[in-house]
Scaffold this motif. Sequence first.
Motif, PDB file in Angstrom:
ATOM      1  N   ARG A   1     -41.780   4.024 -30.462  1.00  0.00           N
ATOM      2  CA  ARG A   1     -42.478   4.230 -29.191  1.00  0.00           C
ATOM      3  C   ARG A   1     -41.748   3.602 -28.012  1.00  0.00           C
ATOM      4  NH1 ARG A   1     -48.893   3.431 -30.024  1.00  0.00           N
ATOM      5  NH2 ARG A   1     -48.711   3.829 -27.791  1.00  0.00           N
ATOM      6  N   ILE A   2     -40.892   2.628 -28.289  1.00  0.00           N
ATOM      7  CA  ILE A   2     -40.226   1.880 -27.224  1.00  0.00           C
ATOM      8  C   ILE A   2     -38.730   2.160 -27.272  1.00  0.00           C
ATOM      9  CG2 ILE A   2     -39.817  -0.399 -26.232  1.00  0.00           C
ATOM     10  CD1 ILE A   2     -42.723   0.535 -26.185  1.00  0.00           C
ATOM     11  N   VAL A   3     -38.164   2.478 -26.124  1.00  0.00           N
ATOM     12  CA  VAL A   3     -36.733   2.732 -26.019  1.00  0.00           C
ATOM     13  C   VAL A   3     -36.028   1.455 -25.583  1.00  0.00           C
ATOM     14  CG1 VAL A   3     -34.954   4.012 -24.763  1.00  0.00           C
ATOM     15  CG2 VAL A   3     -37.016   5.185 -25.554  1.00  0.00           C
ATOM     16  N   ASP A   4     -34.945   1.110 -26.319  1.00  0.00           N
ATOM     17  CA  ASP A   4     -34.123  -0.055 -25.991  1.00  0.00           C
ATOM     18  C   ASP A   4     -34.959  -1.337 -26.065  1.00  0.00           C
ATOM     19  OD1 ASP A   4     -31.668  -1.160 -25.465  1.00  0.00           O
ATOM     20  OD2 ASP A   4     -31.877  -1.010 -23.303  1.00  0.00           O
ATOM     21  N   GLN A   5     -34.748  -2.281 -25.167  1.00  0.00           N
ATOM     22  CA  GLN A   5     -35.432  -3.584 -25.136  1.00  0.00           C
ATOM     23  C   GLN A   5     -35.305  -4.280 -26.494  1.00  0.00           C
ATOM     24  OE1 GLN A   5     -36.074  -4.306 -22.253  1.00  0.00           O
ATOM     25  NE2 GLN A   5     -36.671  -2.466 -21.149  1.00  0.00           N
ATOM     26  N   GLU A   6     -34.088  -4.327 -27.018  1.00  0.00           N
ATOM     27  CA  GLU A   6     -33.842  -4.858 -28.358  1.00  0.00           C
ATOM     28  C   GLU A   6     -34.293  -6.312 -28.490  1.00  0.00           C
ATOM     29  OE1 GLU A   6     -32.861  -3.251 -30.923  1.00  0.00           O
ATOM     30  OE2 GLU A   6     -32.309  -1.346 -29.997  1.00  0.00           O
ATOM     31  N   GLU A   7     -33.946  -7.162 -27.516  1.00  0.00           N
ATOM     32  CA  GLU A   7     -34.283  -8.580 -27.616  1.00  0.00           C
ATOM     33  C   GLU A   7     -35.786  -8.788 -27.635  1.00  0.00           C
ATOM     34  OE1 GLU A   7     -32.516  -7.266 -25.187  1.00  0.00           O
ATOM     35  OE2 GLU A   7     -30.466  -8.033 -25.317  1.00  0.00           O
ATOM     36  N   ALA A   8     -36.494  -8.064 -26.765  1.00  0.00           N
ATOM     37  CA  ALA A   8     -37.955  -8.210 -26.699  1.00  0.00           C
ATOM     38  C   ALA A   8     -38.611  -7.785 -28.010  1.00  0.00           C
ATOM     39  CB  ALA A   8     -38.504  -7.387 -25.534  1.00  0.00           C
ATOM     40  N   VAL A   9     -38.184  -6.663 -28.561  1.00  0.00           N
ATOM     41  CA  VAL A   9     -38.789  -6.157 -29.791  1.00  0.00           C
ATOM     42  C   VAL A   9     -38.531  -7.104 -30.953  1.00  0.00           C
ATOM     43  CG1 VAL A   9     -38.680  -4.288 -31.494  1.00  0.00           C
ATOM     44  CG2 VAL A   9     -38.721  -3.754 -29.043  1.00  0.00           C
ATOM     45  N   HIS A  10     -37.336  -7.674 -31.029  1.00  0.00           N
ATOM     46  CA  HIS A  10     -37.016  -8.592 -32.129  1.00  0.00           C
ATOM     47  C   HIS A  10     -37.892  -9.847 -32.070  1.00  0.00           C
ATOM     48  CE1 HIS A  10     -34.780 -10.825 -35.104  1.00  0.00           C
ATOM     49  NE2 HIS A  10     -34.638 -11.811 -34.232  1.00  0.00           N
ATOM     50  N   VAL A  11     -38.075 -10.424 -30.893  1.00  0.00           N
ATOM     51  CA  VAL A  11     -38.892 -11.629 -30.752  1.00  0.00           C
ATOM     52  C   VAL A  11     -40.333 -11.355 -31.173  1.00  0.00           C
ATOM     53  CG1 VAL A  11     -39.889 -13.215 -29.059  1.00  0.00           C
ATOM     54  CG2 VAL A  11     -37.454 -12.673 -28.973  1.00  0.00           C
ATOM     55  N   LEU A  12     -40.870 -10.217 -30.759  1.00  0.00           N
ATOM     56  CA  LEU A  12     -42.261  -9.891 -31.059  1.00  0.00           C
ATOM     57  C   LEU A  12     -42.456  -9.577 -32.536  1.00  0.00           C
ATOM     58  CD1 LEU A  12     -42.872  -7.707 -27.907  1.00  0.00           C
ATOM     59  CD2 LEU A  12     -43.838  -9.965 -28.330  1.00  0.00           C
ATOM     60  N   ALA A  13     -41.531  -8.852 -33.136  1.00  0.00           N
ATOM     61  CA  ALA A  13     -41.644  -8.528 -34.561  1.00  0.00           C
ATOM     62  C   ALA A  13     -41.610  -9.794 -35.406  1.00  0.00           C
ATOM     63  CB  ALA A  13     -40.516  -7.585 -34.965  1.00  0.00           C
TER      64      ALA A  13
END
Length: 841
Positions: free
Chosen positions: A550-562
């Motif tokens: 659902r989310i494009v890019d924002q790799e750092e943000a997604v990793h922290v949240l996961a």
Amino acid sequence: MAFVYRPPASIVSVERFFPPRARRLLLWLWWGSTAVLFVFAASTAPHMIGAAFIVASVAFALSLGILFLEHGLGESFRRISLHDAMLRARRGETVNLAYWCNPDVLAFIAVGDAPDTALQRFLAHECVQAIFARLAIPSLQVRERFRARSLEHRFPPSTHAADAEGGHDTAALIVALAEAAMHAARAGHRVVTVSDAFVALARASFVLRQLLFDRGLTTDDLDAVAHWEDRRLHERQMRRAFWTRENLLAVRPFGRSWAFGYTPTLDRFAIEVVGDEVSWRNDVRVLGRLREITALERALTKSASANAVLVAEPGVGAEDVIRGFVARVRGGSSLAALNYRRVVDVDFGGAIAGLPTQGEIEGRVRQMLAEAARAGGSILIVENFPALLAREGGGADLTAALLPFLQGARIQLIAMSTPQALHEVIEKRTALSGLFERIEVHEPDARTTLQILLDVVPAFEERFRIAAPYPALKTLVTYAERTIQDVPFPRKALDLFEESMIAAQNVKERVLTAARVAAVVSEHTEVPVGALSGAERERLLHLEEFIHERIVDQEEAVHVLAAALRRARSGITAGASTRPIGTFLFMGPTGVGKTETAKALAEAYYGSENRLIRLDMSEFQGGDAVARLIGAPATREEGRLTTAVREQPFALLLLDEFEKAHAKALDLFLQVFDEGRMKDGWGRVISFTNNLIIATSNAGAEFIRRYLKDERGPRDLAAALREEVLRRELFRPELLNRFDGVVVFRPLGAAEVRKIARRLLAGLSKNVEREHGVGLVVEDGAIERLAAKGFNQEFGARELRRVIQNSVENLLAERLIAGSLRRGDTFTVSAADVEDARGGA
């Protein structure tokens, strides 16, 4: 402290040749023979009556002799109490622990024993067997563990002839017995019981500690079950001693109500509250309320016209305060001014139900109170007292009818109210509220609730014919504390216990398990708890991929949240267990996916993006922000924040434009982020333990653009943005530091916008094909034009969805309505179609 263990020779001889089990067996056989002989003599052989009396006399003499062996022989060596003996030991005097051990303990512990050796003998005692049965640990397995340990280390078991004066085994045994004696003294025991000695020896045993650890238990759990078994045994012993003062006073005498005067109207709508002093002395629900009971007694004895109001949320256990208070009053163990008074529970609601006029209602209430006043010395209990003052349907207030009697000295009243009703009804009537002393009844903690569940286990097991071992109860209390927020302890634990037993009964299980409890909790909350399933494990391990759908890019943000969600689901946390699942501050330009990421997280963790509570914090900029968030009793306005979380405790809390809220509103979240709870306007505790909290802010957008434009790496962007936020004083340091992380969302580029456009169009294509059977193909050139039209530096990709609606969805709808597209057709969108679309710019 100086302790020794030297059993007196007389006691050792008796216990060796005539142990407790043999004594009790002989006693049962003799009394049983006496009963049989009496029945036989009375029915068929009257001439045997004399012989029966002789046998009964021998049985009576035998009973006295055994009582002397079990109590008198030991008492002859106890010149002081166990508590005084522990005080002497602290002063350095030598104390022989054997003098304060009951016969069963002396029978199992020999001089020179190692703790493990003595512990194995205790396994034969019925109390210890009951403890292991409640822990769901087979006694045979315990013996096997000890046998394996013995073979592994090749240590010979100690014998009765071992050295009594020294050696490691003797020292370890005395340390354990000293711990047992101190535990018994703290519990108020006269002697060291089997459970006291067993728990102390278990704490010193590596074998038993390891066995408990392997089953997810600790010696504290063993102590809790042993304490429960000890209380049950003590209650049985007290009830058998019918001659004691407590048991004699528990008998309701004939005509007791006559001693309190003639009160016919009151008696129709009131029930005399009875209490059993033997029961409350062993009931953890009452024992845990001694502070409130004592406060109630003091409140009622301040003056003859003193009254009290118990303030508690439904389900907390205010009725246990009443039960303990009445038991003490009836048993004569309360304060002198209260002992032996009549306590009645008055149903004023039933008394005035159906009366048509206000005059008749007030007349009935006055009549009941006048009868109680004439009788004198009555204490009236009124449940839901505020309902009597503010009747539903706009009925008149009964304050005027109550005041003359409450101000007098002939009756006293114990009212019961919730905190909300106290503020809204009672405190507004100053003349009335001044006559009551407020006593708050707080929610018991998890440990006390677990003991309460143990107390009700026998009744539940008999009702459902299902065993409920301690590990299942421990799991149940843990889940109740974590997952049920709108009901207090112990009510929520009792309700979950009942539901779990019903669920186990429905699937024909004979033992309640932790897995069954977890299944019930998951079914009610729709949030997975307990052991991870295969599908859930895979989703958590690949959570980044799920979010990136659902989310494009924002790799750092997604990793922290996961990573945060994986920690929460696995139960790993460095702070208090009551803290929220995670608290994050999303910072970045508008239209880059902050809200969409929150929805994706809600779907990933809670199962649906609808489990999202969204508050626009820009609406809370005024001075009334706090009252609007937590509620205001003065205006009876529920809090926007507290009500939403109380009604939906399993949800993601999204706080949009967080920086725009009033400073005092932001201060509310200091406690929420740190402790996971806050109180609403009525004093009710609202838990945020099961919430993932995300605050968003666009305040640093320009700084992020400048930082990236200077071609500095994104690695230090979060730290640099934090410094910028503090420099501009957007948030106070103590608030910013309470976030688990500041997650930076970078501005989108052209490539990312094209990816978002393709993803939105793919979703549209699936819907059109499913609903109308029409295929949708969007050319690359059309995607380029859509991306160009739907993106700008200020609003990011926020307009993209509207552009697709105007450029593609409108055109497709026109063709479908015109009939030019039929099932099986394919509709192709070109760049020219996008360019020519009306409203597409």
